[in-house]
Enzyme design. Structure first.
Site, PDB file in Angstrom:
ATOM      1  N   PHE A 243       0.862  -1.191   0.000  1.00 18.24           N
ATOM      2  CA  PHE A 243       0.000   0.000   0.000  1.00 18.24           C
ATOM      3  C   PHE A 243       0.896   1.237   0.000  1.00 18.24           C
ATOM      4  O   PHE A 243       1.816   1.345   0.803  1.00 18.24           O
ATOM      5  CB  PHE A 243      -0.917   0.013   1.229  1.00 18.24           C
ATOM      6  CG  PHE A 243      -1.973   1.087   1.137  1.00 18.24           C
ATOM      7  CD1 PHE A 243      -3.191   0.827   0.497  1.00 18.24           C
ATOM      8  CD2 PHE A 243      -1.746   2.365   1.638  1.00 18.24           C
ATOM      9  CE1 PHE A 243      -4.160   1.822   0.381  1.00 18.24           C
ATOM     10  CE2 PHE A 243      -2.703   3.360   1.517  1.00 18.24           C
ATOM     11  CZ  PHE A 243      -3.910   3.090   0.895  1.00 18.24           C
TER      12      PHE A 243
ATOM     13  N   ASP B 262       9.165   2.038   1.270  1.00 14.09           N
ATOM     14  CA  ASP B 262       8.060   2.833   1.812  1.00 14.09           C
ATOM     15  C   ASP B 262       8.027   2.594   3.308  1.00 14.09           C
ATOM     16  O   ASP B 262       7.634   1.532   3.791  1.00 14.09           O
ATOM     17  CB  ASP B 262       6.747   2.405   1.146  1.00 14.09           C
ATOM     18  CG  ASP B 262       5.547   3.209   1.644  1.00 14.09           C
ATOM     19  OD1 ASP B 262       5.571   3.643   2.820  1.00 14.09           O
ATOM     20  OD2 ASP B 262       4.590   3.389   0.883  1.00 14.09           O
TER      21      ASP B 262
ATOM     22  N   LYS C 253       2.822   9.493   8.292  1.00 10.94           N
ATOM     23  CA  LYS C 253       2.236   9.067   9.571  1.00 10.94           C
ATOM     24  C   LYS C 253       3.001   9.616  10.788  1.00 10.94           C
ATOM     25  O   LYS C 253       2.894  10.785  11.114  1.00 10.94           O
ATOM     26  CB  LYS C 253       2.170   7.532   9.626  1.00 10.94           C
ATOM     27  CG  LYS C 253       1.197   6.914   8.607  1.00 10.94           C
ATOM     28  CD  LYS C 253       1.043   5.428   8.874  1.00 10.94           C
ATOM     29  CE  LYS C 253       0.225   4.716   7.819  1.00 10.94           C
ATOM     30  NZ  LYS C 253      -1.201   4.949   7.849  1.00 10.94           N
TER      31      LYS C 253
HETATM   32  C1  LIG Z   1       2.900   1.989   3.727  1.00 11.73           C
HETATM   33  C2  LIG Z   1       2.041   3.160   3.406  1.00 11.73           C
HETATM   34  N1  LIG Z   1       2.456   4.043   2.482  1.00 11.73           N
HETATM   35  C3  LIG Z   1       1.738   5.128   2.162  1.00 11.73           C
HETATM   36  C4  LIG Z   1       0.530   5.379   2.770  1.00 11.73           C
HETATM   37  C5  LIG Z   1      -0.251   6.601   2.396  1.00 11.73           C
HETATM   38  O1  LIG Z   1      -0.155   7.537   3.413  1.00 11.73           O
HETATM   39  P1  LIG Z   1      -1.198   8.773   3.498  1.00 11.73           P
HETATM   40  O2  LIG Z   1      -2.502   8.196   3.928  1.00 11.73           O
HETATM   41  O3  LIG Z   1      -0.573   9.666   4.519  1.00 11.73           O
HETATM   42  O4  LIG Z   1      -1.241   9.385   2.160  1.00 11.73           O
HETATM   43  C6  LIG Z   1       0.056   4.501   3.743  1.00 11.73           C
HETATM   44  C7  LIG Z   1      -1.236   4.751   4.401  1.00 11.73           C
HETATM   45  O5  LIG Z   1      -1.761   3.955   5.140  1.00 11.73           O
HETATM   46  C8  LIG Z   1       0.822   3.355   4.068  1.00 11.73           C
HETATM   47  O6  LIG Z   1       0.407   2.468   4.974  1.00 11.73           O
END
Ligand SMILES: Cc1ncc(COP(=O)(O)O)c(C=O)c1O
Length: 392
Positions: A135, A219, A248
């Site tokens: 994700f 990520d 986050k």
């Molecule tokens: C691993 C990962 N990357 C990116 C994101 C996207 O982050 P945002 O919701 O701050 O755009 C998330 C959101 O849950 C995530 O879990």
């Protein structure tokens, strides 16, 4: 009518219904305790999807936001500002020698990483390989990187993305070649169910990228900034990426996203190639820099590792262990896979009894409290959780 019911009615008449909601209006928080509009108390075992890594209203973060709010709010990025520099220095000293760029969210961090990989690779290497069950966010580039149902209905997506199963080196080797700009993955998958790779996998991915000249992007939006009991998730394996994305916890609950990129790559973002008006905003950056100070000074990495071990031991030997298939994760980034097919009734039962927890991939409960949660709160949370698991 309760205050909550009245507010939920107003919400539904005024906001878009793009989130699955729990029927609670939260009005106050202190550490890992939350209160709703009708005065009911909850323990927060999920920390707002990982944002409030130091809980609510940590005095050092309140001081950081207050002091900055009284001196300088926002400057355009054609100027320099000191909180942004301090924050970037934290990343550099705690992760690897890189250069930072700041935005507001994890998705924007993914966009920055994807753009940087593409511009550095040139037009003949457009392919970006990401993982199934990964994700990366909801914007079009991040969504194109996110395989699965999140993409439904949004075609055409950004071209050039290829998805392979996580933790499957053969599948990755089949698609990574001379046309690959980057491989992007989470060191531990979050939304996918707290999936840890087999030992040696990330190192093999690193070597494959090096052999093919592809950029390795981790990520770390979930795994970054102390969550796993390490500053960054990649430090568990010791495998250093070329670009790391963050979000986050980075802002401790205020919106901060960012990337750290090795200098060779960072140099491709010349003036005019990328930007973000409020990115690195002094107020957000000052809070974010204070998050690192607090984690360091309160020894919270070690605490996260110890607290995580207590949660795992206790659940693993509890009366409901026969309903638990596996407990995975690192530090306070934990997934509890249930033997029952649906974890949502557990989430609702726990909420009714004053515990906020989350389920992903239907039957995987996620335990991701703030790193400042107390032992006493952990004990109380586990008692509520065990009863909730037993009840369904
Ligand atoms: C691993 C990962 N990357 C990116 C994101 C996207 O982050 P945002 O919701 O701050 O755009 C998330 C959101 O849950 C995530 O879990």
């Amino acid at each position: 009518m309760s205050i909550s019911t009245e507010l939920i009615g107003r919400h539904d008449a005024a906001l878009i219904g793009n989130y699955g909601k729990l029927p609670v209006v939260l009005v106050r928080g202190q550490g890992s305790t939350l209160w709703d509009a009708d005065g009911k108390e909850y323990i927060d075992f999920f920390a707002g999807f990982g944002g409030t890594v130091l809980g609510h209203c940590h005095p050092r973060l309140v001081a950081a936001i207050t002091q900055q709010a009284q001196s300088l709010w926002q400057v355009g990025n054609q100027f320099y500002s000191e909180p942004q520099i301090r924050l970037a220095e934290h990343l550099k000293s705690k992760a690897f020698d890189g250069r930072a760029f700041f935005c507001h969210s994890g998705a924007e961090a993914a966009e920055a990483a994807i753009k940087l990989a593409r511009i550095s690779a040139g037009p003949d290497r457009p392919k970006i390989v990401t993982m199934k069950k990964g994700f990366h966010g909801r914007t079009m580039g991040a969504l194109s990187a996110t395989a699965g149902p999140a993409q439904n209905g949004f075609a055409p997506l950004v071209p050039g993305f290829v998805h392979v199963p996580f933790d499957d080196l053969d599948a990755l080797e089949e698609v990574v070649d001379g046309t690959t700009a980057a491989v992007m993955l989470e060191p531990i998958q979050g939304e996918g169910g707290i999936n840890e790779p087999t030992k040696g996998y990330l190192r093999a991915v690193r070597e494959l990228c090096d052999r093919c000249g592809a950029v390795l992007i981790f990520d770390e939006v979930w795994t970054g900034v102390g969550r796993t009991g390490h500053w960054f998730g990649h430090q568990i394996s010791g495998v250093i990426p070329d670009i790391m994305t963050l979000g986050k916890a980075l802002g401790g609950g205020v919106p901060v996203g960012g990337i750290l990129a090795k200098p060779r790559l960072a140099a491709f973002f010349k003036p005019g190639t990328h930007g973000c008006t409020l990115g690195g905003n002094p107020i957000c950056a000052n809070v974010s820099a204070a998050v690192f100070d607090v984690i360091e000074q309160e020894n919270l990495l070690e605490y996260a590792r110890k607290a995580g071990a207590i949660i795992r031991d206790q659940l693993g030997s509890s009366a409901v262990r026969h309903k638990i298939k596996a407990i995975r994760g690192s530090g306070l980034f934990l997934g509890v896979e249930l033997t029952i097919p649906d974890g949502l009734p557990v989430v609702h039962h726990a909420l009714d009894h004053g515990l906020i927890i989350n389920a992903t991939q239907k039957n995987i409960l996620r335990i991701c409290p703030s790193l400042t949660i107390t032992h006493q709160q952990i004990e109380k949370s586990l008692a509520i959780l065990e009863k909730a698991i037993a009840a369904v």
